[in-house]
Design a protein around this motif. Sequence first.
Motif, PDB file in Angstrom:
ATOM      1  N   PHE A  50      -0.042   1.321   6.813  1.00  0.00           N
ATOM      2  CA  PHE A  50       0.624   0.314   5.985  1.00  0.00           C
ATOM      3  C   PHE A  50      -0.196  -0.976   5.940  1.00  0.00           C
ATOM      4  CE2 PHE A  50       3.367  -3.381   5.545  1.00  0.00           C
ATOM      5  CZ  PHE A  50       4.061  -3.082   4.378  1.00  0.00           C
ATOM      6  N   LEU A  51      -0.733  -1.376   7.087  1.00  0.00           N
ATOM      7  CA  LEU A  51      -1.539  -2.602   7.135  1.00  0.00           C
ATOM      8  C   LEU A  51      -2.746  -2.490   6.221  1.00  0.00           C
ATOM      9  CD1 LEU A  51      -2.087  -5.376   8.493  1.00  0.00           C
ATOM     10  CD2 LEU A  51      -3.407  -4.125  10.223  1.00  0.00           C
ATOM     11  N   ASN A  52      -3.447  -1.370   6.280  1.00  0.00           N
ATOM     12  CA  ASN A  52      -4.593  -1.165   5.393  1.00  0.00           C
ATOM     13  C   ASN A  52      -4.193  -1.290   3.928  1.00  0.00           C
ATOM     14  OD1 ASN A  52      -6.916  -0.709   7.007  1.00  0.00           O
ATOM     15  ND2 ASN A  52      -6.239   1.367   7.490  1.00  0.00           N
ATOM     16  N   GLY A  53      -3.115  -0.592   3.553  1.00  0.00           N
ATOM     17  CA  GLY A  53      -2.686  -0.609   2.158  1.00  0.00           C
ATOM     18  C   GLY A  53      -2.157  -1.960   1.715  1.00  0.00           C
ATOM     19  N   TRP A  54      -1.391  -2.604   2.591  1.00  0.00           N
ATOM     20  CA  TRP A  54      -0.802  -3.904   2.231  1.00  0.00           C
ATOM     21  C   TRP A  54      -1.887  -4.953   2.021  1.00  0.00           C
ATOM     22  CZ3 TRP A  54      -0.571  -8.769   4.613  1.00  0.00           C
ATOM     23  CH2 TRP A  54       0.342  -9.656   4.052  1.00  0.00           C
ATOM     24  N   ILE A  55      -2.865  -5.013   2.923  1.00  0.00           N
ATOM     25  CA  ILE A  55      -3.965  -5.964   2.758  1.00  0.00           C
ATOM     26  C   ILE A  55      -4.716  -5.678   1.464  1.00  0.00           C
ATOM     27  CG2 ILE A  55      -6.169  -6.748   3.706  1.00  0.00           C
ATOM     28  CD1 ILE A  55      -5.045  -6.236   6.490  1.00  0.00           C
ATOM     29  N   ARG A 104      -0.729   1.133 -14.355  1.00  0.00           N
ATOM     30  CA  ARG A 104       0.310   0.092 -14.263  1.00  0.00           C
ATOM     31  C   ARG A 104       0.988  -0.107 -15.605  1.00  0.00           C
ATOM     32  NH1 ARG A 104      -3.726  -2.506 -11.074  1.00  0.00           N
ATOM     33  NH2 ARG A 104      -3.102  -2.630  -8.863  1.00  0.00           N
ATOM     34  N   ALA A 105       0.198  -0.102 -16.660  1.00  0.00           N
ATOM     35  CA  ALA A 105       0.758  -0.288 -17.997  1.00  0.00           C
ATOM     36  C   ALA A 105       1.711   0.843 -18.371  1.00  0.00           C
ATOM     37  CB  ALA A 105      -0.370  -0.382 -19.020  1.00  0.00           C
ATOM     38  N   MET A 106       1.512   2.007 -17.778  1.00  0.00           N
ATOM     39  CA  MET A 106       2.373   3.157 -18.058  1.00  0.00           C
ATOM     40  C   MET A 106       3.562   3.244 -17.105  1.00  0.00           C
ATOM     41  SD  MET A 106      -0.593   6.021 -18.765  1.00  0.00           S
ATOM     42  CE  MET A 106       0.608   7.333 -18.947  1.00  0.00           C
ATOM     43  N   GLY A 107       3.696   2.258 -16.225  1.00  0.00           N
ATOM     44  CA  GLY A 107       4.834   2.223 -15.319  1.00  0.00           C
ATOM     45  C   GLY A 107       4.615   2.865 -13.969  1.00  0.00           C
ATOM     46  N   VAL A 108       3.380   3.225 -13.644  1.00  0.00           N
ATOM     47  CA  VAL A 108       3.096   3.821 -12.336  1.00  0.00           C
ATOM     48  C   VAL A 108       3.105   2.724 -11.273  1.00  0.00           C
ATOM     49  CG1 VAL A 108       1.370   5.033 -10.948  1.00  0.00           C
ATOM     50  CG2 VAL A 108       1.729   5.670 -13.341  1.00  0.00           C
ATOM     51  N   PRO A 109       3.850   2.885 -10.169  1.00  0.00           N
ATOM     52  CA  PRO A 109       3.864   1.876  -9.095  1.00  0.00           C
ATOM     53  C   PRO A 109       2.589   1.956  -8.264  1.00  0.00           C
ATOM     54  CG  PRO A 109       5.237   3.734  -8.483  1.00  0.00           C
ATOM     55  CD  PRO A 109       4.771   4.009  -9.887  1.00  0.00           C
ATOM     56  N   VAL A 110       1.511   1.431  -8.812  1.00  0.00           N
ATOM     57  CA  VAL A 110       0.190   1.613  -8.208  1.00  0.00           C
ATOM     58  C   VAL A 110       0.142   1.058  -6.793  1.00  0.00           C
ATOM     59  CG1 VAL A 110      -2.255   0.985  -8.382  1.00  0.00           C
ATOM     60  CG2 VAL A 110      -0.984   1.656 -10.433  1.00  0.00           C
ATOM     61  N   ALA A 111       0.721  -0.119  -6.569  1.00  0.00           N
ATOM     62  CA  ALA A 111       0.689  -0.720  -5.231  1.00  0.00           C
ATOM     63  C   ALA A 111       1.386   0.188  -4.226  1.00  0.00           C
ATOM     64  CB  ALA A 111       1.333  -2.096  -5.258  1.00  0.00           C
ATOM     65  N   GLY A 112       2.558   0.668  -4.579  1.00  0.00           N
ATOM     66  CA  GLY A 112       3.283   1.559  -3.681  1.00  0.00           C
ATOM     67  C   GLY A 112       2.553   2.858  -3.435  1.00  0.00           C
ATOM     68  N   VAL A 113       1.899   3.378  -4.465  1.00  0.00           N
ATOM     69  CA  VAL A 113       1.143   4.627  -4.317  1.00  0.00           C
ATOM     70  C   VAL A 113      -0.002   4.440  -3.335  1.00  0.00           C
ATOM     71  CG1 VAL A 113      -0.428   6.215  -5.506  1.00  0.00           C
ATOM     72  CG2 VAL A 113       1.759   5.602  -6.554  1.00  0.00           C
ATOM     73  N   LYS A 114      -0.732   3.354  -3.462  1.00  0.00           N
ATOM     74  CA  LYS A 114      -1.888   3.141  -2.589  1.00  0.00           C
ATOM     75  C   LYS A 114      -1.455   2.886  -1.147  1.00  0.00           C
ATOM     76  CE  LYS A 114      -5.108   1.665  -6.191  1.00  0.00           C
ATOM     77  NZ  LYS A 114      -6.092   2.741  -6.010  1.00  0.00           N
ATOM     78  N   ILE A 115      -0.394   2.109  -0.956  1.00  0.00           N
ATOM     79  CA  ILE A 115       0.111   1.906   0.402  1.00  0.00           C
ATOM     80  C   ILE A 115       0.580   3.234   0.988  1.00  0.00           C
ATOM     81  CG2 ILE A 115       1.954   0.845   1.767  1.00  0.00           C
ATOM     82  CD1 ILE A 115       1.778  -1.586  -0.058  1.00  0.00           C
ATOM     83  N   GLY A 116       1.278   4.029   0.176  1.00  0.00           N
ATOM     84  CA  GLY A 116       1.735   5.334   0.640  1.00  0.00           C
ATOM     85  C   GLY A 116       0.592   6.255   1.011  1.00  0.00           C
ATOM     86  N   LEU A 117      -0.499   6.199   0.269  1.00  0.00           N
ATOM     87  CA  LEU A 117      -1.654   7.043   0.582  1.00  0.00           C
ATOM     88  C   LEU A 117      -2.306   6.634   1.898  1.00  0.00           C
ATOM     89  CD1 LEU A 117      -3.279   7.410  -2.950  1.00  0.00           C
ATOM     90  CD2 LEU A 117      -2.158   9.206  -1.617  1.00  0.00           C
ATOM     91  N   PHE A 118      -2.418   5.345   2.141  1.00  0.00           N
ATOM     92  CA  PHE A 118      -2.963   4.891   3.426  1.00  0.00           C
ATOM     93  C   PHE A 118      -2.045   5.294   4.573  1.00  0.00           C
ATOM     94  CE2 PHE A 118      -5.702   1.949   0.970  1.00  0.00           C
ATOM     95  CZ  PHE A 118      -6.889   2.134   1.648  1.00  0.00           C
ATOM     96  N   MET A 119      -0.741   5.247   4.352  1.00  0.00           N
ATOM     97  CA  MET A 119       0.189   5.688   5.392  1.00  0.00           C
ATOM     98  C   MET A 119       0.105   7.195   5.600  1.00  0.00           C
ATOM     99  SD  MET A 119       3.511   3.258   4.641  1.00  0.00           S
ATOM    100  CE  MET A 119       4.374   3.795   6.125  1.00  0.00           C
ATOM    101  N   THR A 120      -0.209   7.931   4.546  1.00  0.00           N
ATOM    102  CA  THR A 120      -0.422   9.372   4.685  1.00  0.00           C
ATOM    103  C   THR A 120      -1.626   9.652   5.571  1.00  0.00           C
ATOM    104  OG1 THR A 120       0.535   9.801   2.503  1.00  0.00           O
ATOM    105  CG2 THR A 120      -0.877  11.513   3.433  1.00  0.00           C
ATOM    106  N   VAL A 121      -2.703   8.892   5.378  1.00  0.00           N
ATOM    107  CA  VAL A 121      -3.854   9.013   6.272  1.00  0.00           C
ATOM    108  C   VAL A 121      -3.433   8.677   7.699  1.00  0.00           C
ATOM    109  CG1 VAL A 121      -6.154   8.131   6.826  1.00  0.00           C
ATOM    110  CG2 VAL A 121      -5.517   8.536   4.451  1.00  0.00           C
ATOM    111  N   GLY A 122      -2.573   7.656   7.848  1.00  0.00           N
ATOM    112  CA  GLY A 122      -2.062   7.308   9.168  1.00  0.00           C
ATOM    113  C   GLY A 122      -1.295   8.450   9.805  1.00  0.00           C
ATOM    114  N   PHE A 123      -0.508   9.162   9.010  1.00  0.00           N
ATOM    115  CA  PHE A 123       0.232  10.308   9.545  1.00  0.00           C
ATOM    116  C   PHE A 123      -0.719  11.366  10.073  1.00  0.00           C
ATOM    117  CE2 PHE A 123       1.650  14.659   8.781  1.00  0.00           C
ATOM    118  CZ  PHE A 123       2.780  14.719   9.586  1.00  0.00           C
ATOM    119  N   PHE A 124      -1.750  11.701   9.305  1.00  0.00           N
ATOM    120  CA  PHE A 124      -2.685  12.726   9.751  1.00  0.00           C
ATOM    121  C   PHE A 124      -3.521  12.241  10.931  1.00  0.00           C
ATOM    122  CE2 PHE A 124      -1.892  14.336   5.392  1.00  0.00           C
ATOM    123  CZ  PHE A 124      -1.444  15.601   5.751  1.00  0.00           C
TER     124      PHE A 124
END
Length: 361
Positions: free
Chosen positions: A134-139, A240-260
């Motif tokens: 989360f820290l990686n993604g949030w920063i 983003r223009a199409m409504g994709v929550p890009v910030a949330g997606v990227k934070i979630g991906l970093f947290m996925t790496v954290g899980f593994f």
Amino acid sequence: MEGTQALRAPEPAGEGLHGERAAGPRRRPPLRRLATRPELGSVLGAVVVFAVFFAVAEPFRTASALGTVLYAGSTIGIMAVGVALLMIGGEFDLSAGVAVISSALTASMTAWWFGLNVWAGVAIALAVSLGIGFLNGWILVRTRLPSFLVTLAVFLMLQGLNVAVTRLVVDGVSTRNISDMDGFESARAVFASSFAVGGLNLRVTVVWWVLFTALATWVLLRTRVGNWVQAAGGDAEAARAMGVPVAGVKIGLFMTVGFFAWFSGMHLLFAFNTVQSGEGIGNELLYIMAAVVGGCLLTGGYGTVVGAAVGALIYGMTRQGIVYAGWDNYLVMFFVGAMLLAAVVVNGWFRAQADKGVGGP
């Protein structure tokens, strides 16, 4: 009649005067469609590597060697699942290697210091690993800095904390042996056990590797989240223009790496009972290597988790094949670098051929 003629679709290019074929979209030839698969280069590379070591190293042909190769591939492949998803999403993580050690140290030292059941340490380590992600993604999303800089900074901080905190808690650079603590055996069964299938001895990490790869592939190809990941990696502003929550997606991906990273850290802890606080440095490059060999682009938006799994398998075959062939172990990294360079060139060529065929005959 003239108005009716004007509404008719034009004849497809290449038709005869009488339009023998019905108008409609053309399908690309099978070989050209195959060339669009990101994992094609890694599959071909795996076949070549297997053939080479099968020919030059007799021990490589045994069932025990296969089990060892799969285990070596799984230790890289589990992390490569998360790293590949992150790279498809347009980012990469240089802190992943030391984050594995941070997770193992957290579980071991909290359980030992406070006299807890080992599973309590495992749960605390999971929270810490997700927090690092989360820290990686949030920063990243708050500062809009490149992920290279953000995760490099976190890598350096974790590297220092791993050693400093370990020395403070246990007065040494490695954790205490926790094999006699409550919950150790059950945790070991989940994260570091082995079992026999016929004459083949498999580590449980191989099973988890296959399951994680299958689940991540399903998410990427069959869910809305998977579409978001690919859109965010391909063109974040358009997404983003199409409504994709890009910030949330990227934070979630970093947290996925954290899980593994947590899962890999738990395997390390329960396989060896103790953890060296200075380990893990450089492993992040192996995770990225597996993903790139598997067809993922550093620019994002392209690649597959299956390709990353094949890239990890290539690493496992190379690492163990060199040992079985009696070659110098220092050649492992040479061959890994050569494979990475070759994979980038081959994958780029396949993509260029595929792009030439879009809309072509």
